[in-house]
Motif scaffolding. Structure first.
Motif, PDB file in Angstrom:
ATOM      1  N   HIS A   1      -8.693 108.806  86.872  1.00  0.00           N
ATOM      2  CA  HIS A   1      -8.079 109.670  85.865  1.00  0.00           C
ATOM      3  C   HIS A   1      -7.598 108.755  84.737  1.00  0.00           C
ATOM      4  N   PRO A   2      -8.172 108.872  83.529  1.00  0.00           N
ATOM      5  CA  PRO A   2      -7.849 107.932  82.450  1.00  0.00           C
ATOM      6  C   PRO A   2      -6.355 107.778  82.156  1.00  0.00           C
ATOM      7  N   ALA A   3      -5.598 108.864  82.134  1.00  0.00           N
ATOM      8  CA  ALA A   3      -4.167 108.755  81.831  1.00  0.00           C
ATOM      9  C   ALA A   3      -3.429 108.007  82.943  1.00  0.00           C
ATOM     10  N   LYS A   4      -3.800 108.242  84.193  1.00  0.00           N
ATOM     11  CA  LYS A   4      -3.162 107.547  85.311  1.00  0.00           C
ATOM     12  C   LYS A   4      -3.483 106.057  85.273  1.00  0.00           C
ATOM     13  N   ILE A   5      -4.731 105.718  85.020  1.00  0.00           N
ATOM     14  CA  ILE A   5      -5.130 104.311  84.932  1.00  0.00           C
ATOM     15  C   ILE A   5      -4.411 103.631  83.772  1.00  0.00           C
ATOM     16  N   ALA A   6      -4.294 104.315  82.635  1.00  0.00           N
ATOM     17  CA  ALA A   6      -3.580 103.747  81.482  1.00  0.00           C
ATOM     18  C   ALA A   6      -2.140 103.423  81.867  1.00  0.00           C
ATOM     19  N   ARG A   7      -1.509 104.330  82.597  1.00  0.00           N
ATOM     20  CA  ARG A   7      -0.125 104.116  83.029  1.00  0.00           C
ATOM     21  C   ARG A   7      -0.037 102.926  83.985  1.00  0.00           C
ATOM     22  N   LEU A   8      -0.973 102.833  84.942  1.00  0.00           N
ATOM     23  CA  LEU A   8      -0.973 101.716  85.885  1.00  0.00           C
ATOM     24  C   LEU A   8      -1.169 100.379  85.172  1.00  0.00           C
ATOM     25  N   ILE A   9      -2.056 100.353  84.189  1.00  0.00           N
ATOM     26  CA  ILE A   9      -2.308  99.116  83.432  1.00  0.00           C
ATOM     27  C   ILE A   9      -1.043  98.707  82.683  1.00  0.00           C
TER      28      ILE A   9
ATOM     29  N   GLU B   1       2.098  99.574  83.326  1.00  0.00           N
ATOM     30  CA  GLU B   1       3.136  99.183  84.294  1.00  0.00           C
ATOM     31  C   GLU B   1       2.883  97.784  84.861  1.00  0.00           C
ATOM     32  N   ALA B   2       1.619  97.370  84.927  1.00  0.00           N
ATOM     33  CA  ALA B   2       1.279  96.033  85.431  1.00  0.00           C
ATOM     34  C   ALA B   2       1.405  94.964  84.346  1.00  0.00           C
ATOM     35  N   GLY B   3       1.753  95.382  83.119  1.00  0.00           N
ATOM     36  CA  GLY B   3       1.918  94.426  82.025  1.00  0.00           C
ATOM     37  C   GLY B   3       0.743  94.349  81.080  1.00  0.00           C
ATOM     38  N   GLY B   4      -0.232  95.234  81.236  1.00  0.00           N
ATOM     39  CA  GLY B   4      -1.401  95.246  80.365  1.00  0.00           C
ATOM     40  C   GLY B   4      -1.139  95.991  79.071  1.00  0.00           C
ATOM     41  N   THR B   5      -2.048  95.824  78.122  1.00  0.00           N
ATOM     42  CA  THR B   5      -1.922  96.500  76.834  1.00  0.00           C
ATOM     43  C   THR B   5      -3.257  97.115  76.419  1.00  0.00           C
ATOM     44  N   CYS B   6      -3.149  98.214  75.687  1.00  0.00           N
ATOM     45  CA  CYS B   6      -4.340  98.841  75.115  1.00  0.00           C
ATOM     46  C   CYS B   6      -4.751  98.033  73.891  1.00  0.00           C
ATOM     47  N   THR B   7      -5.999  97.576  73.866  1.00  0.00           N
ATOM     48  CA  THR B   7      -6.470  96.768  72.737  1.00  0.00           C
ATOM     49  C   THR B   7      -7.306  97.573  71.748  1.00  0.00           C
ATOM     50  N   THR B   8      -8.007  98.581  72.241  1.00  0.00           N
ATOM     51  CA  THR B   8      -8.819  99.439  71.380  1.00  0.00           C
ATOM     52  C   THR B   8      -8.763 100.843  71.942  1.00  0.00           C
ATOM     53  N   GLY B   9      -8.323 101.786  71.121  1.00  0.00           N
ATOM     54  CA  GLY B   9      -8.245 103.171  71.564  1.00  0.00           C
ATOM     55  C   GLY B   9      -9.618 103.745  71.864  1.00  0.00           C
ATOM     56  N   THR B  10      -9.627 104.956  72.350  1.00  0.00           N
ATOM     57  CA  THR B  10     -10.876 105.601  72.740  1.00  0.00           C
ATOM     58  C   THR B  10     -11.820 105.702  71.559  1.00  0.00           C
TER      59      THR B  10
ATOM     60  N   ALA C   1      -3.217  94.000  91.205  1.00  0.00           N
ATOM     61  CA  ALA C   1      -2.092  94.300  90.311  1.00  0.00           C
ATOM     62  C   ALA C   1      -2.056  95.783  89.943  1.00  0.00           C
ATOM     63  N   LEU C   2      -3.220  96.421  89.919  1.00  0.00           N
ATOM     64  CA  LEU C   2      -3.296  97.849  89.579  1.00  0.00           C
ATOM     65  C   LEU C   2      -3.168  98.738  90.821  1.00  0.00           C
ATOM     66  N   GLY C   3      -3.050  98.124  91.994  1.00  0.00           N
ATOM     67  CA  GLY C   3      -2.931  98.900  93.219  1.00  0.00           C
ATOM     68  C   GLY C   3      -4.246  99.504  93.680  1.00  0.00           C
ATOM     69  N   ILE C   4      -5.351  98.900  93.258  1.00  0.00           N
ATOM     70  CA  ILE C   4      -6.676  99.412  93.636  1.00  0.00           C
ATOM     71  C   ILE C   4      -7.186  98.603  94.825  1.00  0.00           C
ATOM     72  N   ASP C   5      -7.428  99.275  95.923  1.00  0.00           N
ATOM     73  CA  ASP C   5      -7.944  98.641  97.126  1.00  0.00           C
ATOM     74  C   ASP C   5      -9.324  98.061  96.847  1.00  0.00           C
ATOM     75  N   HIS C   6      -9.553  96.835  97.280  1.00  0.00           N
ATOM     76  CA  HIS C   6     -10.837  96.167  97.011  1.00  0.00           C
ATOM     77  C   HIS C   6     -12.009  96.939  97.593  1.00  0.00           C
ATOM     78  N   GLY C   7     -11.790  97.657  98.687  1.00  0.00           N
ATOM     79  CA  GLY C   7     -12.847  98.450  99.300  1.00  0.00           C
ATOM     80  C   GLY C   7     -13.278  99.628  98.438  1.00  0.00           C
ATOM     81  N   ARG C   8     -12.439  99.990  97.476  1.00  0.00           N
ATOM     82  CA  ARG C   8     -12.766 101.095  96.574  1.00  0.00           C
ATOM     83  C   ARG C   8     -13.635 100.637  95.393  1.00  0.00           C
ATOM     84  N   LEU C   9     -13.786  99.342  95.238  1.00  0.00           N
ATOM     85  CA  LEU C   9     -14.520  98.807  94.096  1.00  0.00           C
ATOM     86  C   LEU C   9     -16.008  98.663  94.397  1.00  0.00           C
ATOM     87  N   THR C  10     -16.799  98.814  93.361  1.00  0.00           N
ATOM     88  CA  THR C  10     -18.243  98.604  93.450  1.00  0.00           C
ATOM     89  C   THR C  10     -18.671  97.784  92.238  1.00  0.00           C
ATOM     90  N   SER C  11     -19.745  97.051  92.388  1.00  0.00           N
ATOM     91  CA  SER C  11     -20.291  96.286  91.266  1.00  0.00           C
ATOM     92  C   SER C  11     -21.665  96.788  90.853  1.00  0.00           C
TER      93      SER C  11
END
Length: 179
Positions: free
Chosen positions: A14-22, A24-33, A146-156
């Motif tokens: 969910h884009p808004a949830k991910i934005a909030r997590l980023i 909260e982890a100290g990240g910043t938006c560099t380029t808007g949608t 840092a974003l609370g994303i389990d590594h098992g949930r990731l794909t490459s």
């Protein structure tokens, strides 16, 4: 510029949830949608897992050759240059005999978390996903943690394979746009 891309994706976000997590982890938006558009071409001769991409990112235009060697976090190799114009480069490629096999659009919002680049990508017909890209594999895993994303949930897997997870053959779609 040539090199290995170290990246992993968290699907169905969910884009808004991910934005909030980023944030909260100290990240910043560099380029808007922004709307991104691309032409995709087969190489000559065509090689499975390798293609040419002409992309307008909304801030610049690039031409690259991408090659997928594995579905691992370091399995994508890219050679890329910046070009002046999406339209003029497409015309030049047509003059060389390259015909696009597809036109694709997506929307992207870009963030940074330290040195890690985070992209929330929204594509037609599939749920949004987060791409975590870094200079090495360890940074990818650290950012996910840092974003609370389990590594098992990731794909490459690449975007074509992401589409296939939703039962869609991206290579068979000649014109992929938002409604």
């Amino acid at each position: 510029m040539a090199g290995i891309e170290y990246e992993a994706k968290a699907l169905d976000v969910h884009p808004a949830k991910i934005a909030r997590l980023i944030t909260e982890a100290g990240g910043t938006c560099t380029t808007g949608t922004r709307l991104m558009r691309r032409h995709v071409y087969d190489t000559i001769p065509a090689v499975p897992g390798r293609w040419v991409r002409l992309r307008d990112t909304g801030t610049d235009t690039t031409l690259c050759v991408k090659q997928i060697t594995t579905d691992a976090v370091d399995g994508t190799h890219e050679t890329e240059v910046t070009v002046d114009s999406f339209e003029e480069t497409a015309a030049l490629l047509r003059l060389t005999g390259l015909t696009p096999r597809g036109y694709q659009e997506n929307r992207r919002t870009s963030y940074t978390l330290g040195a890690v680049r985070l992209e929330v990508d929204e594509w037609p017909r599939i749920p949004p996903y987060l791409e975590i890209e870094a200079d090495d594999e360890a940074q990818v895993w650290t950012a996910a943690t840092a974003l609370g994303i389990d590594h098992g949930r990731l794909t490459s897997v690449n975007t074509t394979k992401v589409y296939s997870l939703y039962g869609i053959d991206l290579d068979s779609i000649a014109d992929l746009r938002f409604e």
